[in-house]
Structures are given as structure tokens and as C-alpha cells.
Enzyme design. Sequence first.
Site, PDB file in Angstrom:
ATOM      1  N   HIS A  14       0.835  -1.227   0.000  1.00 39.62           N
ATOM      2  CA  HIS A  14       0.000   0.000   0.000  1.00 39.62           C
ATOM      3  C   HIS A  14       0.860   1.264   0.000  1.00 39.62           C
ATOM      4  CE1 HIS A  14      -3.344  -2.693   1.259  1.00 39.62           C
ATOM      5  NE2 HIS A  14      -2.414  -3.232   2.019  1.00 39.62           N
ATOM      6  N   SER A  18      14.200  21.694 -16.150  1.00 41.53           N
ATOM      7  CA  SER A  18      12.982  22.457 -16.411  1.00 41.53           C
ATOM      8  C   SER A  18      13.373  23.742 -17.124  1.00 41.53           C
ATOM      9  CB  SER A  18      12.293  22.772 -15.087  1.00 41.53           C
ATOM     10  OG  SER A  18      11.474  23.911 -15.234  1.00 41.53           O
ATOM     11  N   LYS A  48      15.378  22.071 -10.994  1.00 36.20           N
ATOM     12  CA  LYS A  48      14.713  20.787 -11.262  1.00 36.20           C
ATOM     13  C   LYS A  48      15.626  19.807 -11.996  1.00 36.20           C
ATOM     14  CE  LYS A  48      10.957  19.715 -10.861  1.00 36.20           C
ATOM     15  NZ  LYS A  48       9.847  20.056 -11.753  1.00 36.20           N
ATOM     16  N   GLU A  74       9.568   8.370 -16.729  1.00 33.23           N
ATOM     17  CA  GLU A  74       8.170   8.750 -16.956  1.00 33.23           C
ATOM     18  C   GLU A  74       7.704   8.316 -18.347  1.00 33.23           C
ATOM     19  OE1 GLU A  74       7.319  12.957 -15.384  1.00 33.23           O
ATOM     20  OE2 GLU A  74       9.500  12.813 -15.401  1.00 33.23           O
TER      21      GLU A  74
END
Length: 475
Positions: A159, A280, A286, A293
Site C-alpha cells: 500500500h 525544467s 529541477k 516517466e
Amino acid sequence: MSGTKGARGRRFEGGLAPDAAELNASVGFDWRLLPHDVEGSIAHARMLGRQGIIPTDDVEQIVTGLRAVQGRLERGEVDWDTALEDVHMNVEARLIDDVGDAGRRLHTGRSRNDQVATDLRLYARAAAARLVAAIDRLRAALVGQARRHVDTLMPGYTHLQRAQPVRAAHHFLAYEAMLGRDRGRLVDAARRAGESPLGSGALAATTFPIDREGVAADLGFAGVTHNSLDAVGDRDFAIELVAACALCQVHLSRLGEELVLWLSQEFRFARLPDAYCSGSSLMPQKKNPDLAELVRGKTGRVMGDWVTLMTVVKGLPLAYNKDLQETQEPLYDAVETLEASLGVCAGMVDALELDVARLRVAVGEGHLVATELADYLVARGLPFRDAHDVAGALVRRALDRGVELAGLSLEELREVHPLFDDDVYGWLDPARAVDRRDVVGGPARGRVVAEIARVEADLAATAAASSEARDTQDV
Ligand code: ARG
């Protein structure tokens, strides 16, 4: 347009309307079949010669001519011609331009329907072999990390809550296990694609005295298909291969998700070199895990490829229908997407650096050894349900006091249950907790080391077998 009537012949007057030709043409994607188309044609031509169906002189001209056409197309010396519709007509028309009548004899006893069914099976088998090799590279990367991190403990989760400590090696090997099954599915799919459809003709086979088994053997197929209508009319081998691709991509997606989590500020479990991250355009601080992804994101399209294939085939009457042309792009897309994703994943896994210190802290936080307290009491005769209750009460007490379980004094433990003794603190060591899970498939050190050795031996054996199989075109 080349000096041939193409597939239409003299039954037709003039060419297709320009927009119809555009929609009809498959050469914009089936150019990928070129090496398989040429290979299939060479095997077919040789067989026609052996059987005395065409003169052996013509066979020589056809074989040399086909190789020359393939070379010119591959080197970009000639352009693919949309007016010639597909890879098959492009190759044949060029061959006829070059060698004339001999080239005109190639299509004897054959149809584009059994031709494309053959090409696609050859493609599927070659693609499966490449994907298996790419899977093995990723499995090797995972085992490499496992070797490096036999003694790195980390929280195991259920979980997405810290549950029990495990070895990082065990975590990496979980992905290896998934990929091992994916590999098996690809090998199965390739095996079922291993029947030669050549000789099925357009739908009802051929009147020529062909030798189907000889062609099959030349092309590395294990045998021949047994029903001509089925052989030209189904694409289940492609559907099966893409299903295996989709499931493998789902596994990569989970790996990608895991990397995204580990690389976040919240987890900080790992670092990835700049080669696999991007910045970024707005926020200079960043470092984004774009590749992880994208591997996750591309899963949607591979699953979609499978749905497309199933949908194209589901309503088709026997035998060949032009709809089947629409099974090609999803097949290529699934194979190419998965192959690229596997390569990038292998690179990322190789380059990943676990933050061992941070993992050690994480294992010590969150009462991951609560189960040990219960096991301790069970070892002293308490029924597990009662022991679980006691451990729960102690977790609650630790939470109230803002300490870990090892921070509770023996007095406090005894207040909740008198069976506790000094030796309980040894049980709360996470390394000991892991090593007590000493069953096959468990995270104990000996089990993990044995599993690494088993996988390494398997990789070495399959590498040897597949280099042997490359000569026989088998996976
Ligand atoms: N490009 C076609 C396909 O992929 C080749 C077979 C064409 N056959 C035909 N009867 N029109 O299906």
C-alpha cells in the site's frame, strides 16, 4: 511508376484516385518487411527451380536481382514508390525492371496474401529474438544491481506504506522475475509464429507442384501451416506477440514508476546521472526523471496496439481481407516501443546509484520490525493472534512517545506482556529480521545470494543458446 501494371493488371483502367492510392498504400510502413520479403522470395524462387516449375537460369537471375534491389532500397539509391502500393510490389517491379522475364516468373504459385503472411511471421520471429536479447540486457543490469546491493537493506512496501525490511537486491530481483516470464511469453509467441504459410496462395493454395516443406526449412520455420484459409486470414501470431509486448511494457511501467518515486525529494532513495534526466525550462533547480516517466507513459500506446489488433481482426470473415493491412502498424509500434524502452531501462538500471545511507535511515523508521515482536512472543508460546495484539499495543505506545520500538524499555515491554526478556532487542535488528525470512523466494542473505547465482547462470546459458540459435533463426 515502374514498367509494370502493379497488382491491378489489365482488368483495370487507369490508376487509383490519388487520395485512394494514398489510403491504400502500405509501403510507408511495410518497408520494414524488406529483408523478410526478399528472403521469402529467394526461398520461393529456389523451390520453383528445384521443382522444375521455372528454369534454373531464371532462379539465378531472380536471386541476384533481388539482392541488388534490396541493397539499392536499403541504401536509399531508389525511392519507395507509393503508386506501387506495398513492399512486395516495389521489390517485384524493380526486379522486373532489372531482369525482365525471369522476374516476371517469380510470382508463380504465390499470392501477395501468403507472401505478406510469411513476411509478417518472419518479422515477428526476428522481432521476438531482438526483444528477448533486450530483455536479457535489462535482466543482467538488474542482477548487477542485486550483486552490488546484497547487503543494502531498504523498506519493503505494501500500500506504499513501509511494511518490512528487505534487501535491495531482493527488490531488483523481483523485476528480473517479471522479465523472465515476459521473455518466456515472447519465446512462446515466436514458436507459434514458426509455421510457413507459403503455398496457401490467395486463399485456396495452388495448382503448381510446390514443395512447401522445403521452403519452410529454408526460411527457418519449424513446419508449414495446415489450412490455407487460416494461414492467410489470421494474424493471431501478431496479436500474441503484441500481448506479450504489452505485458512486458506494463512491467517496465512499474519499474519506471518506482524510479520516479525513488528519485523524488520525498524518497531520495536513489540518484540517476544527467544522461537520463532533463531540466525544467523554468525552474533551474529541477532534475526530472523524464525517461522513467516516458517508459511509464508509453505503456498506454503498447496496450492500445493490442486493442487495435484485436479490434481489426474480430469481425473479419475468412479468408484474407484488406483490413489485415491495418495489423501491421500496431505490430511495428509495439515492437519498436518496447525495444527502445527496454534499452533505456537497462541503461537507467545500470546507472542508478542507491543512497545507501538514506535507505538505512528509512529502514530504521516506521516500526518495520513490529512483526518481529509478535514472532518473538509466538516463539515463547503465545498464539499468533494474541502476539499480534500485543505488538500492536506496543507500536501504539511507541507512536505516542515518538520513539521506535527499540526505544521502548524492557519495563515498558513487560507492562504490556510479561513474556518479554532482554534478548528481544536482538530481534529488533532489521538485518536479523530479514535473515529470519529464510525460505525459497525470501529475502534472507543466503537465499538472495543463491537467487543471484541462479539468474546469472540462466543468463549465461541462454546467451550461449541464443548465439547458437541466431544461426538457425530460432529464439
Ligand atoms: N499490403 C497488403 C497487406 O498488408 C499485402 C497483401 C495485399 N493483398 C491483397 N489481396 N490486396 O495486407
